[in-house]
Design an enzyme around this catalytic site. Structure first.
Site, PDB file in Angstrom:
ATOM      1  N   LEU A 137      12.664 164.933  70.039  1.00 37.91           N
ATOM      2  CA  LEU A 137      11.923 164.272  68.966  1.00 37.91           C
ATOM      3  C   LEU A 137      12.185 162.781  69.073  1.00 37.91           C
ATOM      4  O   LEU A 137      13.337 162.362  69.222  1.00 37.91           O
ATOM      5  CB  LEU A 137      12.399 164.761  67.596  1.00 37.91           C
ATOM      6  CG  LEU A 137      11.779 166.026  67.012  1.00 37.91           C
ATOM      7  CD1 LEU A 137      12.458 166.355  65.687  1.00 37.91           C
ATOM      8  CD2 LEU A 137      10.285 165.853  66.801  1.00 37.91           C
ATOM      9  N   ASP A 138      11.143 161.959  69.000  1.00 37.39           N
ATOM     10  CA  ASP A 138      11.326 160.514  69.029  1.00 37.39           C
ATOM     11  C   ASP A 138      12.208 160.064  67.871  1.00 37.39           C
ATOM     12  O   ASP A 138      12.269 160.737  66.828  1.00 37.39           O
ATOM     13  CB  ASP A 138       9.980 159.804  68.932  1.00 37.39           C
ATOM     14  CG  ASP A 138       9.155 159.935  70.207  1.00 37.39           C
ATOM     15  OD1 ASP A 138       9.739 160.240  71.259  1.00 37.39           O
ATOM     16  OD2 ASP A 138       7.929 159.721  70.142  1.00 37.39           O
ATOM     17  N   PRO A 139      12.892 158.909  68.003  1.00 40.03           N
ATOM     18  CA  PRO A 139      13.705 158.407  66.887  1.00 40.03           C
ATOM     19  C   PRO A 139      12.922 158.291  65.577  1.00 40.03           C
ATOM     20  O   PRO A 139      13.473 158.553  64.504  1.00 40.03           O
ATOM     21  CB  PRO A 139      14.163 157.033  67.394  1.00 40.03           C
ATOM     22  CG  PRO A 139      14.209 157.195  68.877  1.00 40.03           C
ATOM     23  CD  PRO A 139      13.050 158.092  69.214  1.00 40.03           C
ATOM     24  N   ALA A 197      10.696 160.222  64.452  1.00 33.97           N
ATOM     25  CA  ALA A 197      10.375 161.529  63.885  1.00 33.97           C
ATOM     26  C   ALA A 197      11.583 162.179  63.236  1.00 33.97           C
ATOM     27  O   ALA A 197      12.728 162.004  63.653  1.00 33.97           O
ATOM     28  CB  ALA A 197       9.819 162.445  64.964  1.00 33.97           C
TER      29      ALA A 197
END
Length: 299
Positions: free
Chosen positions: A46-48, A50
């Site tokens: 998960l991207d930061p 998100a």
């Protein structure tokens, strides 16, 4: 880890509710230290930006993390219109602004065009590799390389609400989908700049964020309570049909040998007669017997 505290074997799956603002690896390492787990991994980054469901695998569960990568994912996404960024999300620098000149009807029409099978070009700001280097490393150097389009499927793209400048969406998509790219594509369909302003992952396959625990809450539990939050290894494999083996076949499977009668081509979760998970097996048209692909190690 505190001085004198040793890493230990921990086997199981933890459903973590990752906060926004940290990387998936940072969340993994914090959880790993709480369990003193010798081996750990996650089932997809998960991207930061998100938040939401991040299934973590400890010990033998790491062997099956790949099986969950192929599962559909569900998200609640917020898209901001009128502003484009260099990364396609709110963490990037603003590169363009424009007026917003569409209504809710046009938005719904655009959403309809983005449902179903699509080809999507991965963003430069991603962890995909090009000649051994992560694309985001090249992007930070101002280098852009050609990326082949990927076939994805948007199973669900439903409008929750629309304020004129922002909308919230339910998204259910296949593996390999970049929701921030989907936000940019939505803007393009509306002839308007757009970027992903917030993202929360709500499900991975059959796993739900409602069953996940935030890091702060996990840290407040006793060691016994934390262990009680671990799911069995086969929780990652519920999308596969089950096969049960007798004692002799189970022993052969554990030692890497094909077993059983002919099976339809595909992957299977394999158990012994007592219901203990042995691993994942597979068969194909040319070799229809069940062959071990990943085997659970004996504790």
């Amino acid at each position: 880890m505190a001085a004198g505290k040793a890493w230990q074997r921990v086997d199981g799956v933890l459903l973590l509710d990752k906060p926004s603002g940290i990387t998936s690896n940072a969340a993994l390492q914090q959880a790993r230290r709480l369990f003193s787990a010798a081996k750990a991994g996650h089932t997809g980054t998960l991207d930061p930006l998100a938040s939401g469901l991040l299934p973590l695998c400890f010990g033998e569960a790491t062997k099956f993390a790949h099986d969950l990568l192929a599962a559909d994912k569900s998200y609640e996404a917020e898209v901001c219109f009128g502003i484009a960024t260099d990364t396609g999300d709110a963490d990037g620098a603003v590169v363009r602004r424009c007026p917003i000149a569409f209504d809710a009807a046009a938005l719904n029409d655009a959403l309809a065009r983005l449902r179903g099978p699509l080809e999507q070009i991965p963003p430069m700001h991603s962890a995909l590799k090009h000649q051994g280097r992560a694309l985001y490393t090249l992007a930070r150097q101002g280098i852009e390389v050609e990326r082949p389009a990927r076939q994805i499927t948007i199973h669900r793209l439903q409008l929750i609400d629309f304020s004129g400048e922002r909308c919230r969406l339910h998204v259910r998509c296949s593996k390999g989908t970049y929701v921030r790219s989907l936000a940019v594509e939505l803007g393009e369909a509306l002839a308007c700049a757009a970027h992903l302003s917030a993202l929360r992952r709500t499900a991975v396959g059959s796993l739900q964020v409602a069953d996940a625990l935030p890091l702060a809450a996990l840290a407040e539990l006793s060691a016994e309570e934390r262990t009680g939050r671990l799911l069995p290894l086969d929780r990652l494999l519920q999308g596969l049909p089950a096969v049960h083996l007798d004692e002799a076949a189970a022993l052969r499977f554990r030692h890497g040998n094909p077993v059983g009668d002919a099976q339809p081509p595909g992957s299977y979760r394999v158990y012994d007669a007592a219901g203990r998970l042995l691993g994942v097996g597979e068969s194909d048209a040319e070799r229809p017997q069940l062959r071990p692909r990943r085997v659970v190690g004996v504790a």
